[in-house]
Design an enzyme around this catalytic site. Structure first.
Site, PDB file in Angstrom:
ATOM      1  CB  THR A  35      12.432   2.575  33.931  1.00 14.66           C
ATOM      2  OG1 THR A  35      13.213   1.842  32.982  1.00 14.66           O
ATOM      3  CG2 THR A  35      13.331   3.552  34.675  1.00 14.66           C
ATOM      4  N   GLY A  36       9.497   1.453  34.002  1.00 19.18           N
ATOM      5  CA  GLY A  36       8.246   0.832  33.591  1.00 19.18           C
ATOM      6  C   GLY A  36       8.272  -0.281  32.572  1.00 19.18           C
ATOM      7  CB  THR A  37       8.431  -0.240  28.868  1.00 14.64           C
ATOM      8  OG1 THR A  37       7.423   0.770  28.833  1.00 14.64           O
ATOM      9  CG2 THR A  37       8.184  -1.225  27.751  1.00 14.64           C
ATOM     10  CB  THR A  38      13.104  -1.671  31.185  1.00 11.69           C
ATOM     11  OG1 THR A  38      13.381  -0.727  30.145  1.00 11.69           O
ATOM     12  CG2 THR A  38      14.281  -2.611  31.354  1.00 11.69           C
ATOM     13  CG  HIS A  60      17.662   4.920  26.286  1.00  6.28           C
ATOM     14  ND1 HIS A  60      18.906   5.504  26.150  1.00  6.28           N
ATOM     15  CD2 HIS A  60      17.018   5.649  27.229  1.00  6.28           C
ATOM     16  CE1 HIS A  60      18.994   6.543  26.969  1.00  6.28           C
ATOM     17  NE2 HIS A  60      17.866   6.643  27.638  1.00  6.28           N
ATOM     18  CG  ASP A  82      19.774   4.202  21.004  1.00  5.19           C
ATOM     19  OD1 ASP A  82      20.890   4.293  20.432  1.00  5.19           O
ATOM     20  OD2 ASP A  82      18.699   4.175  20.387  1.00  5.19           O
ATOM     21  CG  HIS A 120      14.232  10.663  29.552  1.00  8.22           C
ATOM     22  ND1 HIS A 120      13.942  10.118  28.327  1.00  8.22           N
ATOM     23  CD2 HIS A 120      14.837   9.693  30.256  1.00  8.22           C
ATOM     24  CE1 HIS A 120      14.376   8.864  28.297  1.00  8.22           C
ATOM     25  NE2 HIS A 120      14.922   8.586  29.452  1.00  8.22           N
ATOM     26  NE  ARG A 177      24.783  16.032  39.008  1.00 10.64           N
ATOM     27  CZ  ARG A 177      23.843  16.324  38.098  1.00 10.64           C
ATOM     28  NH1 ARG A 177      24.142  16.382  36.826  1.00 10.64           N
ATOM     29  NH2 ARG A 177      22.605  16.550  38.469  1.00 10.64           N
ATOM     30  CG  ASP A 185      15.666   7.680  33.550  1.00 12.16           C
ATOM     31  OD1 ASP A 185      15.565   6.443  33.570  1.00 12.16           O
ATOM     32  OD2 ASP A 185      15.672   8.354  32.499  1.00 12.16           O
ATOM     33  CB  SER A 240       8.176   4.950  31.310  1.00 12.03           C
ATOM     34  OG  SER A 240       7.625   6.229  31.135  1.00 12.03           O
ATOM     35  N   GLY A 241      11.067   5.933  32.048  1.00 10.77           N
ATOM     36  CA  GLY A 241      12.108   6.963  32.131  1.00 10.77           C
ATOM     37  C   GLY A 241      11.605   8.369  31.848  1.00 10.77           C
ATOM     38  CE  LYS A 282      11.736   0.225  26.793  1.00 10.49           C
ATOM     39  NZ  LYS A 282      12.553   0.820  27.819  1.00 10.49           N
ATOM     40  CG  ASP A 319      14.882  13.449  33.895  1.00 13.01           C
ATOM     41  OD1 ASP A 319      15.133  14.531  34.472  1.00 13.01           O
ATOM     42  OD2 ASP A 319      13.760  13.177  33.426  1.00 13.01           O
TER      43      ASP A 319
END
Length: 135
Positions: A34-37, A8, A80, A87, A96, A60, A54-55, A12, A90
């Protein structure tokens, strides 16, 4: 092993520090994020990272699909817990799926460090030696 890295926004920088600290271990594995990470990890470590959306834009869910297809071996998701996420359904679905498909999941740096050190010592190889998936 195939490792998914998700963080989150407020986590990051912590994720980048974690990957830098264990870069010799991570460079032996396939990294997904995921994108930015993923962009920050690639830019700040030089490691190759396959980036999903991105999430909030479905990243996700894309990683969750890989988990359900037995194409992801570990997920490190630095969440976080003090900030509402648009989201969140997600996020819950991904957690799960990791439980359903017995994919090791860390949601904080302490647990992530234990998984990474276990990875280095081949303690997570059960995913390769199991005769059939437990479903």
């Amino acid at each position: 092993m195939k490792i998914a890295l998700i963080a989150h926004d407020r986590k990051k920088t912590e994720m980048v520090r974690l990957v830098k600290a264990y870069q010799p271990i991570f460079k032996k594995h396939e990294l997904f994020a995921t994108g930015t990470t993923g962009g920050r990890i690639a830019d700040e470590t030089g490691l190759p990272v396959h980036r999903f959306n991105s999430g909030p834009l479905g990243g996700d869910q894309q990683i969750g699909a890989k988990v359900s297809e037995n194409e992801m071996d570990m997920v490190i998701f630095l969440r976080d817990p003090l900030t509402a996420q648009p989201h969140e359904p997600d996020v819950s679905a991904l957690i799960r799926l990791c439980d359903v498909y017995e994919v090791p999941l860390a949601t904080n740096s302490g647990t992530a460090e234990v998984l990474i050190r276990g990875l280095e010592k081949h303690l997570l190889d059960f995913r390769y030696v199991a005769e059939e998936p437990h479903l």
